[in-house]
Scaffold this motif. Structure first.
Motif, PDB file in Angstrom:
ATOM      1  N   MET A   1       0.839  -1.206   0.000  1.00  0.00           N
ATOM      2  CA  MET A   1       0.000   0.000   0.000  1.00  0.00           C
ATOM      3  C   MET A   1       0.867   1.245   0.000  1.00  0.00           C
ATOM      4  O   MET A   1       1.889   1.288   0.670  1.00  0.00           O
ATOM      5  CB  MET A   1      -0.928   0.011   1.216  1.00  0.00           C
ATOM      6  N   ALA A   2       0.470   2.261  -0.747  1.00  0.00           N
ATOM      7  CA  ALA A   2       1.217   3.509  -0.789  1.00  0.00           C
ATOM      8  C   ALA A   2       1.210   4.167   0.588  1.00  0.00           C
ATOM      9  O   ALA A   2       0.151   4.410   1.168  1.00  0.00           O
ATOM     10  CB  ALA A   2       0.610   4.439  -1.827  1.00  0.00           C
ATOM     11  N   GLU A   3       2.386   4.464   1.106  1.00  0.00           N
ATOM     12  CA  GLU A   3       2.515   5.047   2.446  1.00  0.00           C
ATOM     13  C   GLU A   3       2.527   6.567   2.362  1.00  0.00           C
ATOM     14  O   GLU A   3       3.196   7.141   1.507  1.00  0.00           O
ATOM     15  CB  GLU A   3       3.812   4.562   3.089  1.00  0.00           C
ATOM     16  N   PHE A   4       1.784   7.212   3.265  1.00  0.00           N
ATOM     17  CA  PHE A   4       1.809   8.666   3.275  1.00  0.00           C
ATOM     18  C   PHE A   4       1.679   9.196   4.698  1.00  0.00           C
ATOM     19  O   PHE A   4       1.180   8.523   5.597  1.00  0.00           O
ATOM     20  CB  PHE A   4       0.721   9.265   2.379  1.00  0.00           C
ATOM     21  N   LEU A   5       2.146  10.430   4.867  1.00  0.00           N
ATOM     22  CA  LEU A   5       2.066  11.146   6.133  1.00  0.00           C
ATOM     23  C   LEU A   5       0.978  12.206   6.019  1.00  0.00           C
ATOM     24  O   LEU A   5       0.688  12.694   4.924  1.00  0.00           O
ATOM     25  CB  LEU A   5       3.404  11.816   6.462  1.00  0.00           C
ATOM     26  N   PHE A  16       1.289  13.296   2.253  1.00  0.00           N
ATOM     27  CA  PHE A  16       2.681  13.525   1.884  1.00  0.00           C
ATOM     28  C   PHE A  16       3.282  12.129   1.738  1.00  0.00           C
ATOM     29  O   PHE A  16       3.678  11.493   2.721  1.00  0.00           O
ATOM     30  CB  PHE A  16       3.403  14.327   2.963  1.00  0.00           C
ATOM     31  N   PHE A  17       3.325  11.623   0.521  1.00  0.00           N
ATOM     32  CA  PHE A  17       3.711  10.233   0.305  1.00  0.00           C
ATOM     33  C   PHE A  17       5.215  10.032   0.481  1.00  0.00           C
ATOM     34  O   PHE A  17       6.027  10.911   0.165  1.00  0.00           O
ATOM     35  CB  PHE A  17       3.286   9.784  -1.096  1.00  0.00           C
ATOM     36  N   THR A  18       5.582   8.864   0.977  1.00  0.00           N
ATOM     37  CA  THR A  18       6.977   8.475   1.068  1.00  0.00           C
ATOM     38  C   THR A  18       7.325   7.695  -0.202  1.00  0.00           C
ATOM     39  O   THR A  18       6.542   7.625  -1.148  1.00  0.00           O
ATOM     40  CB  THR A  18       7.224   7.602   2.306  1.00  0.00           C
ATOM     41  N   ARG A  19       8.480   7.077  -0.222  1.00  0.00           N
ATOM     42  CA  ARG A  19       8.873   6.255  -1.364  1.00  0.00           C
ATOM     43  C   ARG A  19       8.434   4.803  -1.198  1.00  0.00           C
ATOM     44  O   ARG A  19       8.759   3.947  -2.026  1.00  0.00           O
ATOM     45  CB  ARG A  19      10.379   6.338  -1.584  1.00  0.00           C
ATOM     46  N   ARG A  20       7.681   4.504  -0.159  1.00  0.00           N
ATOM     47  CA  ARG A  20       7.281   3.126   0.133  1.00  0.00           C
ATOM     48  C   ARG A  20       5.907   2.795  -0.450  1.00  0.00           C
ATOM     49  O   ARG A  20       5.011   3.631  -0.434  1.00  0.00           O
ATOM     50  CB  ARG A  20       7.242   2.906   1.646  1.00  0.00           C
ATOM     51  N   GLY A  21       5.782   1.567  -0.945  1.00  0.00           N
ATOM     52  CA  GLY A  21       4.477   1.084  -1.360  1.00  0.00           C
ATOM     53  C   GLY A  21       4.232   1.089  -2.845  1.00  0.00           C
ATOM     54  O   GLY A  21       3.089   0.935  -3.284  1.00  0.00           O
TER      55      GLY A  21
END
Length: 244
Positions: A1-5, A16-21
């Motif tokens: 799953m796309a990770e975001f803050l 604010f998405f990270t580079r994970r997922g």
């Protein structure tokens, strides 16, 4: 799953998405959302679709810009046939996700909950100095927003401890509050997030910063400066997006 803050200062759906997922591999691993990289186009499309769906948007509703470190703002709506050359966008249309990509520059997301208007800006130091944040606020006002009701959050970007600059950048910014001494008299450490936040507050909106350092946190973020220090190579970009 796309990770975001997320940040409590924004009531609209945002991330604010990270580079994970994501599905990209190698130096682009994994959630590279940069449309202008040499990454596999199908992988980038899948990454952007995952990010859009994580926010609750249709993949076709995620808008993008050809970012050029300027202060041009465009209005995003249902019709979007090309990549406008601009560094910020605004909308009052529900379901349209405003997406900014960065790799050390500051993504800034805006929301006026009373008027139902959102904005997103790409603020590198050049764009911030030339007024991209203020231009975004003005464009939101043109859609019915009130700057006193706007909240804005500066997302993950290169932090002051990581951002060594020379005198030409210090002179262009021309505000000593955001510089500390560097390794010698010719170098300084620049607080990009603090500078953006100060400009937001001076413009009359509520400003905050997430406080994540893209250079220092390689596990979560792409970084142009990190790539430069390593001698070059491929560069991915993380996405920040907001929608009504």
């Amino acid at each position: 799953m796309a990770e975001f803050l997320t940040h409590a200062g924004l009531a609209a759906r945002h991330g604010f998405f990270t580079r994970r997922g994501g599905v990209s591999t190698g130096a682009y691993a994994a959630l590279n959302c940069g449309l202008r990289s040499e990454d596999d186009a199908a992988a980038v499309a899948e990454n952007r679709a995952r990010a859009a769906m994580a926010l609750g948007a249709a993949p076709t509703a995620l808008r993008a810009l050809r970012q050029v470190h300027g202060a041009t703002v465009v209005e995003a709506g249902p019709a979007w046939d090309a990549l406008p050359e601009a560094d910020a966008m605004v909308t009052r249309a529900p379901g349209i996700a405003l997406g900014i990509v960065t790799a050390d520059c500051a993504p800034v997301l805006f929301h006026d909950a009373q008027a139902g208007v959102v904005g997103a800006a790409h603020a590198g130091w050049k764009g911030a100095v030339t007024g991209v944040l203020e231009a975004t606020i003005a464009a939101m006002e043109a859609l019915g927003a009130s700057r006193g009701a706007i909240s804005a959050v500066v997302g993950p970007c290169i932090a002051q401890a990581s951002y060594e600059v020379r005198a030409d950048l210090r002179d262009a910014v021309d505000d000593p509050r955001f510089f500390t001494p560097g390794k010698d008299s010719a170098h300084f450490q620049f607080d990009l997030a603090g500078y953006c936040k100060a400009r937001l507050l001076a413009a009359g909106v509520r400003g905050a910063a997430l406080g994540a350092d893209t250079l220092a946190d390689e596990a979560r973020f792409f970084s142009h400066r990190r790539r430069t220090l390593a001698g070059g190579g491929p560069l991915g970009h993380q996405l920040s997006a907001i929608m009504l």
